[in-house]
Write a protein that holds these residues in place. Structure first.
Motif, mmCIF file in Angstrom:
data_model
loop_
_atom_site.group_PDB
_atom_site.id
_atom_site.type_symbol
_atom_site.label_atom_id
_atom_site.label_comp_id
_atom_site.label_asym_id
_atom_site.label_seq_id
_atom_site.Cartn_x
_atom_site.Cartn_y
_atom_site.Cartn_z
ATOM 1 N N THR A 1 8.279 5.390 5.806
ATOM 2 C CA THR A 1 8.155 6.829 5.207
ATOM 3 C C THR A 1 9.012 7.317 4.160
ATOM 4 O OG1 THR A 1 9.377 7.961 7.472
ATOM 5 C CG2 THR A 1 6.534 7.216 7.294
ATOM 6 N N VAL A 2 8.837 8.438 3.411
ATOM 7 C CA VAL A 2 9.639 9.115 3.264
ATOM 8 C C VAL A 2 9.088 10.519 2.407
ATOM 9 C CG1 VAL A 2 8.738 7.971 0.525
ATOM 10 C CG2 VAL A 2 11.055 8.772 0.363
ATOM 11 N N ARG A 3 10.556 11.222 2.258
ATOM 12 C CA ARG A 3 9.636 12.479 1.847
ATOM 13 C C ARG A 3 9.535 12.449 0.656
ATOM 14 N NH1 ARG A 3 12.616 18.305 2.995
ATOM 15 N NH2 ARG A 3 10.884 19.828 3.144
ATOM 16 N N SER A 4 8.221 13.230 0.558
ATOM 17 C CA SER A 4 7.773 12.672 -0.919
ATOM 18 C C SER A 4 6.560 14.162 -1.368
ATOM 19 C CB SER A 4 7.631 11.171 -1.886
ATOM 20 O OG SER A 4 7.087 11.738 -3.149
ATOM 21 N N ASP A 5 7.044 15.086 -2.709
ATOM 22 C CA ASP A 5 5.742 15.313 -3.452
ATOM 23 C C ASP A 5 5.400 14.140 -4.400
ATOM 24 O OD1 ASP A 5 4.409 17.680 -4.330
ATOM 25 O OD2 ASP A 5 6.049 18.784 -5.242
ATOM 26 N N TRP A 6 3.784 14.051 -3.184
ATOM 27 C CA TRP A 6 2.792 13.283 -4.392
ATOM 28 C C TRP A 6 4.465 11.533 -4.391
ATOM 29 C CZ3 TRP A 6 -1.030 13.137 -2.548
ATOM 30 C CH2 TRP A 6 -1.356 14.946 -1.891
ATOM 31 N N THR B 1 3.362 8.919 2.550
ATOM 32 C CA THR B 1 4.715 10.273 1.679
ATOM 33 C C THR B 1 3.917 11.253 2.294
ATOM 34 O OG1 THR B 1 3.582 10.021 -0.049
ATOM 35 C CG2 THR B 1 5.265 8.472 -0.252
ATOM 36 N N ASP B 2 4.763 12.062 2.860
ATOM 37 C CA ASP B 2 4.507 13.789 3.124
ATOM 38 C C ASP B 2 5.237 14.887 2.419
ATOM 39 O OD1 ASP B 2 1.653 13.755 4.671
ATOM 40 O OD2 ASP B 2 3.036 15.716 4.313
ATOM 41 N N ASP C 1 6.884 11.862 -6.661
ATOM 42 C CA ASP C 1 8.142 12.982 -6.981
ATOM 43 C C ASP C 1 9.389 11.215 -6.176
ATOM 44 O OD1 ASP C 1 7.416 14.549 -8.355
ATOM 45 O OD2 ASP C 1 7.474 16.374 -7.100
ATOM 46 N N ARG C 2 9.379 10.916 -5.153
ATOM 47 C CA ARG C 2 10.369 10.308 -4.891
ATOM 48 C C ARG C 2 10.168 8.709 -4.016
ATOM 49 N NH1 ARG C 2 14.115 13.412 -1.429
ATOM 50 N NH2 ARG C 2 15.077 11.643 -0.607
ATOM 51 N N VAL C 3 8.677 8.476 -4.973
ATOM 52 C CA VAL C 3 8.968 6.873 -4.970
ATOM 53 C C VAL C 3 9.304 6.457 -6.011
ATOM 54 C CG1 VAL C 3 6.975 5.321 -4.991
ATOM 55 C CG2 VAL C 3 6.947 8.172 -3.925
ATOM 56 N N GLU C 4 10.358 6.380 -6.080
ATOM 57 C CA GLU C 4 11.105 5.929 -7.558
ATOM 58 C C GLU C 4 12.095 4.434 -7.641
ATOM 59 O OE1 GLU C 4 14.956 7.289 -7.606
ATOM 60 O OE2 GLU C 4 14.192 9.824 -7.402
ATOM 61 N N ILE D 1 0.714 -1.304 -0.409
ATOM 62 C CA ILE D 1 0.250 0.148 -0.007
ATOM 63 C C ILE D 1 1.035 1.090 0.058
ATOM 64 C CG2 ILE D 1 -1.591 1.442 1.169
ATOM 65 C CD1 ILE D 1 -2.430 -1.425 2.763
ATOM 66 N N ALA D 2 0.443 2.552 -0.390
ATOM 67 C CA ALA D 2 0.940 3.875 -0.489
ATOM 68 C C ALA D 2 0.060 4.630 -0.648
ATOM 69 C CB ALA D 2 1.975 3.833 -1.925
ATOM 70 N N ASP D 3 0.014 5.523 0.618
ATOM 71 C CA ASP D 3 -0.775 6.549 1.006
ATOM 72 C C ASP D 3 -0.624 7.800 1.020
ATOM 73 O OD1 ASP D 3 -2.077 7.855 2.377
ATOM 74 O OD2 ASP D 3 -2.129 7.084 5.079
ATOM 75 N N LEU D 4 -0.629 8.361 -0.075
ATOM 76 C CA LEU D 4 0.562 9.952 -0.351
ATOM 77 C C LEU D 4 -0.303 10.857 0.500
ATOM 78 C CD1 LEU D 4 1.088 8.702 -3.951
ATOM 79 C CD2 LEU D 4 2.113 8.203 -2.227
#
Length: 304
Positions: free
Chosen positions: A185-190, A160-161, A192-195, A134-137
């Motif tokens: 968690t990862v800091r990401s703008d939607w 992400t947040d 962008d950092r989910v690579e 699951i990804a919770d953006l």
């Protein structure tokens, strides 16, 4: 003067809980608070470490000056416009206890509708594959992801947040509820950092209020919820465009995207996802009967 009614000197040491609760309720009603009895019960219960439903069993219990001062301080904050659960610092969501912070939206009942909508999907994927990713953006408190993890022990989640403070709060909530081993968690703008990652489910309760409408929101919302979690851009739809543009490249075969939206936005949100190759598979209504959440799947050939 104190929020609570002035008490005679002879009663300075202890006062029945029921009287303190009644004083607070009257103060809230006089100030025009929409639900004075409910707010008073929740605040008093929180200050005393009790469940609100159990207050009636303790109405005759004496409260000393320290307890009354604690309740009076909470009452003053409520009269100043601060929401009840911001004052308490925690909120129950789908059976979990979640801490709030200035960087997080307060989870609300409408978001529980989204969780209920996707739970069967998560359970089905987990049963078939042995797990569900699951990804919770825009995770905020982590409410969506953590509720789904609690319901499905085989699932894992990424939250992400853009806010470091929100991610710290979400991680703390995962630990508080015994879910830290399946949540990261990862800091990401939607996206962008989910690579290079793919998920069986992408969920989000994104900001969906038009920028020009923020000033007209209830005081409790506009002054205490973080603007970044409310402001969806000029038309309130910026986040949906970002989600729809990026989702296909991050979905496993058979994956889905589930979003919460405003009561007046179901058609336009569906149109945004349709332009990016998605079809709706279900819509879900809030307690007022408004369409409040939707699940979309890519049309054949859409996934990257």
């Amino acid at each position: 003067m104190s929020v609570l009614a002035a008490l005679p000197e002879t009663e300075a040491e202890s006062v029945p809980l029921g009287r303190v609760l009644a004083d607070l309720r009257r103060a809230f009603a006089h100030a025009g608070i929409a639900e004075p009895a409910a707010d008073a019960r929740v605040l008093v219960a929180g200050a005393l470490g009790l469940e609100p439903a159990r207050l009636i069993l303790h109405e005759a219990d004496p409260l000393d000056a320290i307890a009354r001062a604690r309740i009076g301080e909470a009452g003053a904050r409520r009269l100043a416009g601060e929401p009840v659960y911001r004052i308490l610092g925690i909120r129950s969501f789908f059976g979990l206890t979640l801490a709030l912070s200035p960087e997080t939206l307060e989870p609300r009942v409408d978001s529980e509708i989204l969780v209920e909508a996707v739970m069967p999907h998560v359970a089905r994927i987990a049963a078939a594959k042995g797990t569900c990713r699951i990804a919770d953006l825009g995770t905020g408190t982590g409410a969506l992801a953590l509720a789904l993890l609690a319901a499905t022990p085989a699932a894992t989640a990424l939250g992400t947040d853009i806010s470091i403070g929100a991610l710290e709060t979400a991680s703390a909530n995962a630990a508080r509820n015994g879910l830290a081993d399946r949540f990261r968690t990862v800091r990401s703008d939607w996206f962008d950092r989910v690579e290079g990652e793919r998920f069986d489910l992408v969920v989000s309760n994104p900001p969906y209020i038009a920028s020009s409408a923020i000033g007209g929101l209830l005081r409790e919302v506009r002054e205490h919820d973080p603007r970044a979690a409310l402001d969806g851009g000029a038309d309130g739809l910026d986040a949906y465009r970002r989600l729809a543009e990026g989702a296909a490249a991050h979905l496993e075969d058979g994956g889905a995207v589930a979003v919460e939206h405003g009561f007046d936005q179901p058609a336009v949100v569906a149109e945004i996802f349709a332009r990016m190759g998605f079809s709706p598979v279900s819509v879900h209504h809030d307690l007022a009967g408004h369409r409040r959440a939707a699940i979309f799947v890519p049309r054949i050939g859409t996934c990257g």
